[in-house]
Design a protein around this motif. Structure first.
Motif, PDB file in Angstrom:
ATOM      1  N   UNK A 172       0.939  -1.263  -0.152  1.00 29.66           N
ATOM      2  CA  UNK A 172      -0.013  -0.055  -0.039  1.00 29.66           C
ATOM      3  C   UNK A 172       0.852   1.323   0.111  1.00 29.66           C
ATOM      4  N   UNK A 173       1.843   1.296   0.748  1.00 26.82           N
ATOM      5  CA  UNK A 173       2.768   2.241   0.985  1.00 26.82           C
ATOM      6  C   UNK A 173       3.545   2.694  -0.256  1.00 26.82           C
ATOM      7  N   UNK A 174       3.764   1.893  -1.143  1.00 29.59           N
ATOM      8  CA  UNK A 174       4.428   2.150  -2.551  1.00 29.59           C
ATOM      9  C   UNK A 174       3.700   3.053  -3.232  1.00 29.59           C
ATOM     10  N   UNK A 175       2.401   3.044  -3.076  1.00 30.50           N
ATOM     11  CA  UNK A 175       1.518   3.911  -3.960  1.00 30.50           C
ATOM     12  C   UNK A 175       1.255   5.303  -3.405  1.00 30.50           C
ATOM     13  N   UNK A 176       1.950   5.767  -2.195  1.00 33.05           N
ATOM     14  CA  UNK A 176       1.772   7.118  -1.733  1.00 33.05           C
ATOM     15  C   UNK A 176       2.723   7.937  -2.520  1.00 33.05           C
TER      16      UNK A 176
END
Length: 346
Positions: free
Chosen positions: A193-197
């Motif tokens: 999820x974090x990689x899309x922030x």
């Protein structure tokens, strides 16, 4: 001659007696190595709902369906070392479910096992940057309080010396660090999820986690249960802490904020991070300025209506005692009700 005369010699002990004693001692040592288990302790704590239970199940090769951890849970793993002696290795695994009002619970693993073979996995939810420092600060404060209560100053300094050895006594930043007296690995969970922030947010998170890991003498890895390579690295790191194998779980260091970080003990530096030497207080203040933090939630999730009736929390002995106490309580309530009705009539 005077030196020989001054020595205390047991003239009643023959060479054969000495030989038997040495052989017996050797056999005793070999038996201890063969049968006496080597024991380590791993404490997993951090953000709520980040996947700590799933990570532990994979580490212990269990297929259990994860259930919400209500407070503090204990489990253990056992491995038999290969080679001479076939020594059994045991890893005590503690998991803290919620950080809210958890100071006494954090003390339990340290009070039970001490610091000598203690390690900690601090697992943080990367997908919630606005809670990252709140959770991390709560963990560090709880651990520091537990250490101060259950370890002597001398032992703490001895264990910090081992941390210094782990990161390298020749490290140029050594005198600027706030070392912990046991190994810590910071695991950034939910990387998928974090990689899309936003890229700027990821830069701030990366700088913060690298800085705090560096000043604590900790290692840092990013993790996602949906990524096999990241899962393997994190599992290998836990095996390293819990069982001593592999001796080096990190095949290569990764420092790029746009990739999943993998930074071994002592591999980072203030210069490489691109900041001046700092401490945990200033690191937290800087990060909270860049990404304002939400306060610690008091409740920490929804509990079952009655955990005692949840089949996932069965404890036959405790359940039987509780049943007896419930019956006793019902009798007391009925007696009280009858007495109150009688008093009303009077």
């Amino acid at each position: 001659m005077s030196e020989l005369n001054s020595m205390e010699v047991d003239t009643t002990e023959t060479i054969q007696d000495i030989a038997i004693k040495l052989v017996t001692e050797q056999l005793r040592n070999e038996t201890t190595l063969a049968t006496g288990p080597s024991e380590r302790t791993l404490f997993v704590l951090g953000s709520k709902g980040v996947g700590k239970s799933t990570l532990i199940n994979r580490f212990l090769d269990r297929d259990d369906v994860p259930r919400p951890t209500l407070a503090l849970e204990y489990s253990f793993g056992r491995r038999t070392a290969s080679g001479q002696g076939a020594q059994k290795n045991i890893c005590n695994v503690w998991e803290l479910g919620s950080l809210a009002n958890s100071s006494q619970l954090i003390e339990m693993p340290i009070r039970s096992h001490g610091l000598d073979t203690f390690s900690s996995i601090i697992m943080l939810d990367l997908s919630q940057p606005d809670r990252l420092w709140t959770d991390l600060e709560s963990v560090l404060n709880g651990l520091r309080q537990a250490i101060s209560k259950h370890a002597s100053p001398g032992q703490i300094e001895e264990m910090k010396a081992l941390t210094a050895h782990r990161i390298g006594k020749e490290h140029s930043d050594l005198t600027t660090l706030e070392l912990f007296p046991f190994p810590i690995v910071i695991v950034g969970g939910k990387y998928d999820v974090y990689q899309n922030l936003d890229s700027e947010i990821r830069k701030h998170v990366c700088r913060c986690l690298r800085s705090i890991a560096h000043t604590l003498g900790a290692a840092l890895v990013y993790y996602s249960a949906k990524n096999s390579s990241l899962s393997k690295l994190t599992r290998d790191t836990m095996n390293h802490l819990g069982f001593g194998s592999p001796s080096n779980p990190f095949r290569a260091a990764v420092f790029d904020h746009s990739a999943p970080l993998a930074i071994p003990f002592g591999a980072d530096s203030w210069e490489r991070i691109g900041v001046t030497p700092s401490n945990s207080e200033r690191i937290g203040l800087s990060f909270s300025t860049q990404i304002p933090q939400l306060p610690m939630a008091n409740g920490g999730g929804v509990l079952p209506d009655d955990p005692a009736k949840d089949t996932g929390f069965k404890e036959p002995t405790i359940d039987e005692l509780r049943s007896q106490k419930d019956e006793e309580l019902m009798h007391v309530l009925k007696d009280t009700e009858i007495r109150m009705k009688f008093e009303v009539v009077q």
